[in-house]
Structures are given as C-alpha cells and as structure tokens.
Design a protein around this motif. Structure first.
Motif, PDB file in Angstrom:
ATOM      1  N   VAL A  45       0.839  -1.205   0.000  1.00  0.00           N
ATOM      2  CA  VAL A  45       0.000   0.000   0.000  1.00  0.00           C
ATOM      3  C   VAL A  45       0.869   1.247   0.000  1.00  0.00           C
ATOM      4  CG1 VAL A  45      -1.616   1.361   1.392  1.00  0.00           C
ATOM      5  CG2 VAL A  45      -2.034  -1.067   1.030  1.00  0.00           C
ATOM      6  N   THR A  46       1.920   1.239   0.796  1.00  0.00           N
ATOM      7  CA  THR A  46       2.842   2.378   0.835  1.00  0.00           C
ATOM      8  C   THR A  46       3.487   2.596  -0.529  1.00  0.00           C
ATOM      9  OG1 THR A  46       3.278   2.011   3.182  1.00  0.00           O
ATOM     10  CG2 THR A  46       4.908   3.309   1.954  1.00  0.00           C
ATOM     11  N   GLU A  47       3.882   1.500  -1.185  1.00  0.00           N
ATOM     12  CA  GLU A  47       4.482   1.597  -2.514  1.00  0.00           C
ATOM     13  C   GLU A  47       3.465   2.085  -3.552  1.00  0.00           C
ATOM     14  OE1 GLU A  47       6.261  -2.183  -3.424  1.00  0.00           O
ATOM     15  OE2 GLU A  47       7.641  -2.060  -1.738  1.00  0.00           O
ATOM     16  N   TYR A  48       2.224   1.611  -3.454  1.00  0.00           N
ATOM     17  CA  TYR A  48       1.176   2.057  -4.366  1.00  0.00           C
ATOM     18  C   TYR A  48       0.942   3.557  -4.215  1.00  0.00           C
ATOM     19  CZ  TYR A  48      -0.517  -2.662  -5.663  1.00  0.00           C
ATOM     20  OH  TYR A  48      -0.656  -3.925  -6.174  1.00  0.00           O
ATOM     21  N   LYS A  49       0.860   4.017  -2.981  1.00  0.00           N
ATOM     22  CA  LYS A  49       0.635   5.449  -2.740  1.00  0.00           C
ATOM     23  C   LYS A  49       1.797   6.280  -3.289  1.00  0.00           C
ATOM     24  CE  LYS A  49      -2.402   5.219   1.284  1.00  0.00           C
ATOM     25  NZ  LYS A  49      -2.540   5.595   2.701  1.00  0.00           N
TER      26      LYS A  49
END
Length: 113
Positions: free
Chosen positions: A34-38
């Motif tokens: 999720v952090t990478e997607y954001k």
C-alpha cells in the motif's frame, strides 16, 4: 495511473516473499505494498492518494462518471448498440473478503439489459 505499474509492484512483493499467489502475502507485505502504491500514485500524478474513505469514494464515483465519454466507452457503446443518452450509474455496496484462497473471489459484474 497505468495498471501495469501496480502489477509490477505486486509481482515484486511476491518475489520478495517467495510466493506466487497474492493470498500468500502476509499482512506486513500488504502494508508495504500500500505504501508503494501510494508512492507510485504521487510519482505519476504529483498528488497524494487520499486517506479519507469518503474522499476515496467520491473520487471513484467521479471517475465512473468522468469516463462516460472517453473513447473506450464510446467504442464499447457503439459496438454494443448502447445509446449514450442512457447514461451510466454507480452502485456502492460493502465488499466481502475474496482473498482467502482458491475458493474465494470478489469481482464486478455488469449488464446492459
């Protein structure tokens, strides 16, 4: 943002964990993903992905209505003899978990009838 960016990040997360199935990723892996997607959204659009669920919901609804007249939608309607005057709609409902194994699924279905 092109879906391929997110698929690449997901594939990388699975390689790091040494698994081939999305459902074999651990909660920690998904939190990192999720952090990478954001970060990818910010890199591509220069805007932060909203953390507020209401803002996310209205953004998704706006995307549906905003896509009604794009070329892909026009072509789909032409191929399927659907008048543009019929408009489009958004249905919002609670989701169920679909990542619990090979016998579970989530998805979207639509009809033109």
């Amino acid at each position: 943002v092109d879906l391929a960016h997110f698929e690449k990040l997901l594939d990388r997360a699975k390689r790091r964990r040494g698994v081939t199935s999305d459902c074999d990723l651990l909660a920690e892996d998904l939190e990192n993903l999720v952090t990478e997607y954001k970060a990818k959204v910010f890199d591509e659009l220069d805007v932060h992905f909203p953390d507020d669920p209401q803002e996310q919901l209205w953004g998704a609804i706006g995307a549906v209505f905003g896509s009604w007249m794009n070329q892909r939608a026009k072509t789909y309607r032409r191929l399927n003899d659907i008048p543009a005057s019929w408009g489009t709609a958004v249905s919002v409902q609670a989701m169920v978990f679909g990542n619990m194994g090979d016998d579970c699924a989530t998805g979207v279905a639509f009809t033109r009838n």
